[in-house]
Motif scaffolding. Structure first.
Motif, mmCIF file in Angstrom:
data_model
loop_
_atom_site.group_PDB
_atom_site.id
_atom_site.type_symbol
_atom_site.label_atom_id
_atom_site.label_comp_id
_atom_site.label_asym_id
_atom_site.label_seq_id
_atom_site.Cartn_x
_atom_site.Cartn_y
_atom_site.Cartn_z
ATOM 1 N N VAL A 262 0.841 -1.201 0.000
ATOM 2 C CA VAL A 262 0.000 0.000 0.000
ATOM 3 C C VAL A 262 0.881 1.259 0.000
ATOM 4 N N GLY A 263 1.926 1.226 -0.805
ATOM 5 C CA GLY A 263 2.799 2.385 -0.941
ATOM 6 C C GLY A 263 3.856 2.531 0.131
ATOM 7 N N ASN A 264 3.933 1.579 1.067
ATOM 8 C CA ASN A 264 4.910 1.684 2.152
ATOM 9 C C ASN A 264 6.311 1.249 1.752
ATOM 10 N N GLY B 201 -5.551 -7.165 12.107
ATOM 11 C CA GLY B 201 -5.861 -6.511 10.839
ATOM 12 C C GLY B 201 -4.904 -6.930 9.740
ATOM 13 N N TYR B 202 -3.642 -7.097 10.106
ATOM 14 C CA TYR B 202 -2.637 -7.508 9.124
ATOM 15 C C TYR B 202 -2.899 -8.931 8.641
ATOM 16 N N HIS B 203 -3.264 -9.826 9.549
ATOM 17 C CA HIS B 203 -3.577 -11.195 9.158
ATOM 18 C C HIS B 203 -4.803 -11.238 8.241
ATOM 19 N N LEU B 204 -5.760 -10.360 8.493
ATOM 20 C CA LEU B 204 -6.932 -10.275 7.623
ATOM 21 C C LEU B 204 -6.517 -9.796 6.235
ATOM 22 N N TRP B 205 -5.631 -8.802 6.191
ATOM 23 C CA TRP B 205 -5.103 -8.299 4.926
ATOM 24 C C TRP B 205 -4.383 -9.408 4.156
ATOM 25 N N GLN B 206 -3.569 -10.182 4.869
ATOM 26 C CA GLN B 206 -2.842 -11.279 4.232
ATOM 27 C C GLN B 206 -3.792 -12.333 3.658
ATOM 28 N N GLY B 207 -4.851 -12.618 4.398
ATOM 29 C CA GLY B 207 -5.736 -13.701 4.001
ATOM 30 C C GLY B 207 -6.740 -13.343 2.929
ATOM 31 N N LEU C 100 8.720 -0.706 12.034
ATOM 32 C CA LEU C 100 8.180 0.161 10.992
ATOM 33 C C LEU C 100 6.748 -0.282 10.719
ATOM 34 N N THR C 101 5.872 0.682 10.474
ATOM 35 C CA THR C 101 4.463 0.399 10.168
ATOM 36 C C THR C 101 3.859 -0.527 11.225
ATOM 37 N N SER D 262 7.843 -8.741 10.065
ATOM 38 C CA SER D 262 7.956 -9.171 11.444
ATOM 39 C C SER D 262 6.575 -9.334 12.071
ATOM 40 N N THR D 263 6.503 -9.226 13.381
ATOM 41 C CA THR D 263 5.263 -9.484 14.113
ATOM 42 C C THR D 263 4.780 -8.212 14.799
ATOM 43 N N PRO D 264 3.671 -7.627 14.372
ATOM 44 C CA PRO D 264 3.147 -6.444 15.059
ATOM 45 C C PRO D 264 2.842 -6.762 16.520
#
Length: 241
Positions: free
Chosen positions: A33-35, A164-170, A220-221, A154-156
């Motif tokens: 997403v542009g990061n 939210g990141y796991h949802l994005w991945q899936g 980061l992020t 890494s692991t937030p």
């Protein structure tokens, strides 16, 4: 289409990256997403390249990170074990005068001892089939007092961000890769390798176990990505005559 698995056979991983090379940078920008450019800026600042230094960028891919380092005037060696990535990189970075591409395995680097002032690797360490061997090789080719910078997923630490990141991945990533990647099944491996990768603290311990000192990291992020920085122990003083 070739895709790797968590066995990380070097031939399978190399072939997979050959197939995604042409659209690799575009796909990374979309999926991050542009990061991705922001992570590259943070990594370059952590490496802190200076004119006259010689720096090794491992798993350099198409050389986007290498070109950012080369802007300092340092001599950059971009190493990758994917011939396809190197071919694309040489074409795209042809105008960068102080940048050379070398095909190399991170666990068996074709360089002498203490050749470089710094070694860096971005989003590549988790693709190496022997992480500890690679970290030891990085130590070998760096001068005493030289530095290591690892930028990796890494692991937030925050539960909400992690969920939210796991949802994005899936959900989102598989849909987007079908649209922009030249080998969308390769990015199934991407998610698998991220989820199997050690968290910030565990990676720091492995870096230290390889012989690096003063190991620190910053997120980061929200910890989706982490930057680890460490140093090779300085050479002991010469004995008095």
């Amino acid at each position: 289409m070739t895709r790797a698995d968590l066995g990380k056979d070097p031939h399978a991983v190399s072939a997979m990256f050959d197939q995604v090379a042409a659209r690799y940078d575009l796909t990374n920008n979309v999926l991050s997403v542009g990061n991705a450019p922001l992570w590259r800026i943070a990594t370059t600042r952590a490496v802190a390249p200076k004119a006259g230094e010689r720096i090794l960028d491992v798993a350099a891919g198409t050389g986007t990170s290498s070109a950012a380092l080369a802007a300092s005037g340092a001599e950059i060696v971009a190493a990758d074990f994917s011939p396809g990535m190197i071919a694309v990189g040489r074409e795209r970075q042809a105008r960068v005068p102080n940048l050379a591409f070398v095909e190399a395995d991170a666990t068996k680097l074709p360089f002498g001892d203490a050749e470089f002032d710094a070694v860096t690797i971005s989003f590549g360490l988790r693709n190496v089939n022997d992480t500890d061997a690679a970290l030891a090789e990085f130590l070998r080719v760096v001068k005493p007092g030289g530095r290591l910078v690892v930028c990796e997923f890494s692991t937030p630490p925050n539960t909400i961000i992690r969920s939210g990141y796991h949802l994005w991945q899936g959900v989102a990533m598989p849909a987007l890769t079908k649209l922009v990647s030249s080998n969308d099944t390769a990015y199934d491996y991407l998610n698998e390798s991220i989820n199997a990768w050690p968290d910030q603290q565990h990676l720091a311990r492995r870096i230290a176990a390889a012989g690096w000192t003063d190991v620190k990291w910053r997120n980061l992020t929200g910890g989706i990505v982490a930057l680890h920085r460490a140093f090779k122990p300085a050479a002991p003083p010469a004995p008095a005559a």
